[in-house]
Write an enzyme that holds these catalytic residues in place. Structure first.
Site, PDB file in Angstrom:
ATOM      1  N   ASP A 131      -5.136   6.021  -1.479  1.00 51.87           N
ATOM      2  CA  ASP A 131      -4.512   5.367  -2.626  1.00 51.87           C
ATOM      3  C   ASP A 131      -3.106   5.954  -2.762  1.00 51.87           C
ATOM      4  OD1 ASP A 131      -3.984   3.771  -4.747  1.00 51.87           O
ATOM      5  OD2 ASP A 131      -5.760   4.293  -5.890  1.00 51.87           O
TER       6      ASP A 131
HETATM    7  C1  BGC Z   1      -3.933   1.825  -7.365  1.00 48.42           C
HETATM    8  C2  BGC Z   1      -4.566   0.964  -6.290  1.00 48.42           C
HETATM    9  C3  BGC Z   1      -3.536   0.079  -5.654  1.00 48.42           C
HETATM   10  C4  BGC Z   1      -2.390   0.931  -5.143  1.00 48.42           C
HETATM   11  C5  BGC Z   1      -1.311   0.140  -4.453  1.00 48.42           C
HETATM   12  C6  BGC Z   1      -2.648   2.493  -6.915  1.00 48.42           C
HETATM   13  O1  BGC Z   1      -1.986   3.066  -7.976  1.00 48.42           O
HETATM   14  O2  BGC Z   1      -4.868   2.793  -7.776  1.00 48.42           O
HETATM   15  O3  BGC Z   1      -5.612   0.217  -6.842  1.00 48.42           O
HETATM   16  O4  BGC Z   1      -4.110  -0.685  -4.651  1.00 48.42           O
HETATM   17  O5  BGC Z   1      -1.811   1.608  -6.244  1.00 48.42           O
HETATM   18  O6  BGC Z   1      -0.565  -0.606  -5.321  1.00 48.42           O
END
Ligand code: BGC
Length: 747
Positions: free
Chosen positions: A262
């Site tokens: 993530d």
């Molecule tokens: C979130 C994810 C997301 C990623 C990319 C993160 O802050 O937890 O769910 O896919 O960002 O945008």
């Protein structure tokens, strides 16, 4: 390319080029407008890093994808295309209800079809991989990300996980598919006290039985990537957790695709205090077979040195790189680095009438009628019928798409007032904002592309000057006064849920409650329509209205779909997939409570010394599985094919469902089990199957299920997934509270 050609390509790559494939950068690094999501880290990447980078985060738009890809390939030695990954969660330009609403349809087959349409729309504009589905179990309404999940139940969430992955894969052609990335692996939905990014700590027993099954279902359905979660598991952050990623995901489950972190999670290993610096963080993540480093410079800057020092092996880097190349090959990028995206394709497929119709239909199934006293709903739309006042901050708002439709153009969404006008004509109703969304917007802070949020901009009635609170109230009361029925459109500010949206107060915002009370004093029938991204505690407003319709954030077609239900063109069939509490102190609240030695009902101990609250019920205000319709149904005659189930056989379960009304409608028939005695404590109720059943007025249908031994299994440390012989109860009904029951013995 043939697999051997991919291997041959790998053989020609320098170490720096291989490492580049493991790095994901956002559009800003490629000179594109960035969509901001999640925590930010100062990157400090070089042009050289960008030149070998393997994937791009959250850039969409066919022209932009072409521009970045062309410029990149021009400079690239081996011409390995970039893969574009983005958050397309519950729609791209055609936005469906938030996943909590999709869950409420109890209709995974429908959602599979919808996601196939989403895939085509997103692929046309350059999306190749979507960071979806998110299949974390949500049991704490304080957590802001409830909105992104299908609900609190492992069985139901697993069905949706599978359907969503299959939907994104569409027919497998570049034009009608995107790769899917299941997230957030694992246990992200259980942060302590519901606080975002907080510690997750649970036993393996609970983890295996409740939290892991939906991810497994997504992997089994062919999810292409897996995203690590921000939280710890057994004290080790997921991104550094070798047991979770390598032993379990790859070893036990056989997942062979790329694991991506993530946002900035490699660097956050330092914040977690398990790595002293970026080098250590990189070593840990690589050691856990985490392949792609999203949005940090850790892999880009540290991996070469780690390989040179023999801390990370070339084989580890090769294996990770090969997984990324294999994904690119499967997506067909070596043949067409744009996967067919173009402005023309976008024109053809964006928000087409069939898509808008599908979003409207799905939304019609997602809305949950929580209360309807005195039959205030449906409203009549006949000429000369009671005059309707539509009041509240969501009366004419386009912020009904929810906060995680980050690429969507919200101007395409139809507001409730616009939909009312289509039904009643401009003269047939009136609308007023009534109050500000919040008293104080400062808690929202600033949020990326939504500038000016903390000053009260956005998520309210659109446009125009901002009148004072007194003026707003006076206008609304005057309108309500001269109307016969009031529809209140209230809810959370769009940014009060979603990532970083943890709250300890999960009631409606204060100014909206005050408004509702003032309107209520006028003595008119009041129907409350709610827009929110989490289960709300509605105790303090439930008596101030005759009807409550839970609309979630209903998406592009939301205004029309809500009107369809309010005016009776659609008979609501949505059922909650999360428990709505009496108050926040009950959280985490879920129906599948475990048996305790001193249950509130049935214990031999005196009233005080049982498992209960002194000041609130144990149960939900609106329980899991609950929802009303315009028809009423009776469940009767639950019967089992036998009172014994042998392994390898099936037990027939049937129940009669009778539509007692003159209105056609759909029942969501739910089947639960209760394992009465086992070597480890079991939940008092566990959903095992469900079926949507259409009933004509007065119709009686016999609904059949089949139960087998596999559905009675649970995780026992000693034997893995196993069932244990003994007594079981099977319970069937319209929700987790009102159930018929029968017993059988597993032999
Ligand atoms: C979130 C994810 C997301 C990623 C990319 C993160 O802050 O937890 O769910 O896919 O960002 O945008």
């Amino acid at each position: 390319m043939k697999p051997e050609e991919v291997l041959e390509l790998l053989g020609r790559m320098t170490l720096k080029e291989k490492i580049g494939q493991l790095v994901q950068l956002d559009g800003g690094c490629f000179g594109a407008g960035d969509v901001v999501s999640g925590p930010r880290a100062k990157l400090g990447v070089t042009q050289e890093d960008v030149d070998v980078c393997g994937s791009v985060l959250n850039v969409l738009g066919a022209e932009e994808v072409h521009r970045i890809q062309d410029a990149y390939l021009e400079r690239s030695r081996l011409k390995i295309p970039l893969v574009f990954m983005a958050d397309v969660i519950y729609g791209y330009q055609t936005v469906y209800p938030i996943p909590l609403g999709l869950g409420a349809t109890w209709d995974p087959d429908l959602i599979r079809e919808d996601y196939a349409l989403v895939a085509e729309e997103a692929a046309a504009d350059g999306c190749m991989v979507t960071f979806s589905p998110a299949v974390d179990i949500v049991r704490d309404a304080r957590w802001g990300r409830c909105l992104e999940m299908s609900g609190e139940d492992p069985c139901l969430t697993s069905r949706f996980a599978k359907a969503m992955v299959e939907g994104f894969h569409g027919d497998g052609t570049p034009a009608r598919s995107v790769a899917s990335c299941v997230k957030h692996f694992a246990g992200y939905g259980a942060p302590e006290a519901g606080r975002e990014y907080n510690t997750v700590d649970m036993s393996e027993w609970r983890f295996r039985n409740e939290y892991l099954p939906p991810y497994k279902a997504a992997v089994d359905a062919g999810a292409d990537l897996v995203m690590t979660s921000f939280n710890t598991i057994d004290g080790v952050p997921a991104t550094a957790n070798k047991w979770l990623m390598d032993d379990l995901l790859r070893g036990e489950w056989g997942f062979d695709g790329p694991v991506i972190t993530d946002y900035a999670a490699v660097a956050e290993l330092i914040g977690h205090g398990v790595a002293a610096d970026a080098r250590e963080a990189t070593r840990l993540a690589m050691g856990a077979t985490v392949d792609i480093d999203m949005k940090t410079a850790c892999y880009a800057h540290e991996l070469e040195g780690l390989v040179a020092d023999g801390v990370v092996s070339v084989e580890q880097v090769d294996a990770a790189c090969l997984r990324v190349l294999t994904l690119k090959n499967r997506l067909g990028l070596f043949e067409d680095p744009y996967r067919g995206c173009s402005a023309e394709r976008r024109e053809e497929v964006t928000c087409t009438p069939d898509r808008l119709a599908s979003a409207r239909k799905t939304c019609g199934e997602a809305l949950v009628l929580l209360k309807n006293e005195g039959g205030v709903l449906p409203l009549s739309k006949e000429a000369g019928s009671p005059r309707v006042a539509l009041i509240g901050p969501y009366a004419n708002s386009r912020d009904i798409i929810g906060m995680w439709a980050i690429h969507a153009d919200k101007s395409r969404s139809v507001t409730l007032a616009e939909a009312f006008e289509e039904v009643l004509g401009a003269d047939g109703f009136g609308w007023a904002q009534g109050c500000k969304m919040l008293d104080d917007y400062s808690e929202l802070g600033e949020f990326g592309k939504y500038v000016g949020v903390a000053a009260g901009f956005g998520a309210g009635a659109d446009g125009g000057e901002k009148p004072s609170a007194d003026e707003l109230l006076a206008e609304a009361l005057e309108l309500a006064e001269r109307s016969d029925v009031v529809v209140m459109a209230l809810g959370e500010h769009m940014l009060q849920s979603g990532e970083g949206g943890a709250r300890t107060d999960i009631t409606l915002p204060a100014p909206q409650k005050r408004l509702l009370k003032r309107v209520r004093e006028l003595g008119k029938p009041v129907a409350l329509v709610l827009f929110n991204g989490r289960p709300l505690a509605l105790t303090d407003v439930a008596d101030d209205c005759d009807a409550i319709l839970e609309a979630w954030f209903p998406g592009t077609a939301g205004g029309r779909a809500v009107a369809d239900v309010l005016f009776g063109d659609v008979n609501p069939s949505g059922r909650l997939t999360v428990s709505f509490p009496h108050n926040v102190g009950q959280e985490p609240l879920y129906y599948a409570q475990f048996s305790t030695g001193r249950p509130a009902k049935g214990s031999t101990h005196s009233g005080r010394f049982v498992s209960r609250y002194m000041d609130a019920p144990n149960e939900a205000l609106f329980p899991f599985g609950y929802g009303l319709s315009y028809h009423t149904a009776r469940y009767e005659g639950l019967r089992l094919g036998s009172d014994v189930l042998h392994a390898g056989e099936k037990l027939a379960v049937s129940v009669d469902v009778v539509n007692e009304s003159q209105v056609a409608g759909t029942e969501v028939v739910q089947l639960y089990i209760h394992d009465l005695f086992a070597s480890r404590v079991r939940p008092v109720l566990e959903l095992r199957d469900f079926r949507r059943v259409e009933l004509a007025p007065g119709e009686k249908k016999t609904v059949g299920f089949e139960l087998c031994e596999e559905q009675l299994r649970f995780w026992t440390r000693e034997h893995g997934w196993a069932s244990e012989p003994g007594r079981f109860e099977v319970l069937v009904g319209p929700n987790s509270r009102d159930l018929l029951s029968a017993g059988f013995e597993l032999v």
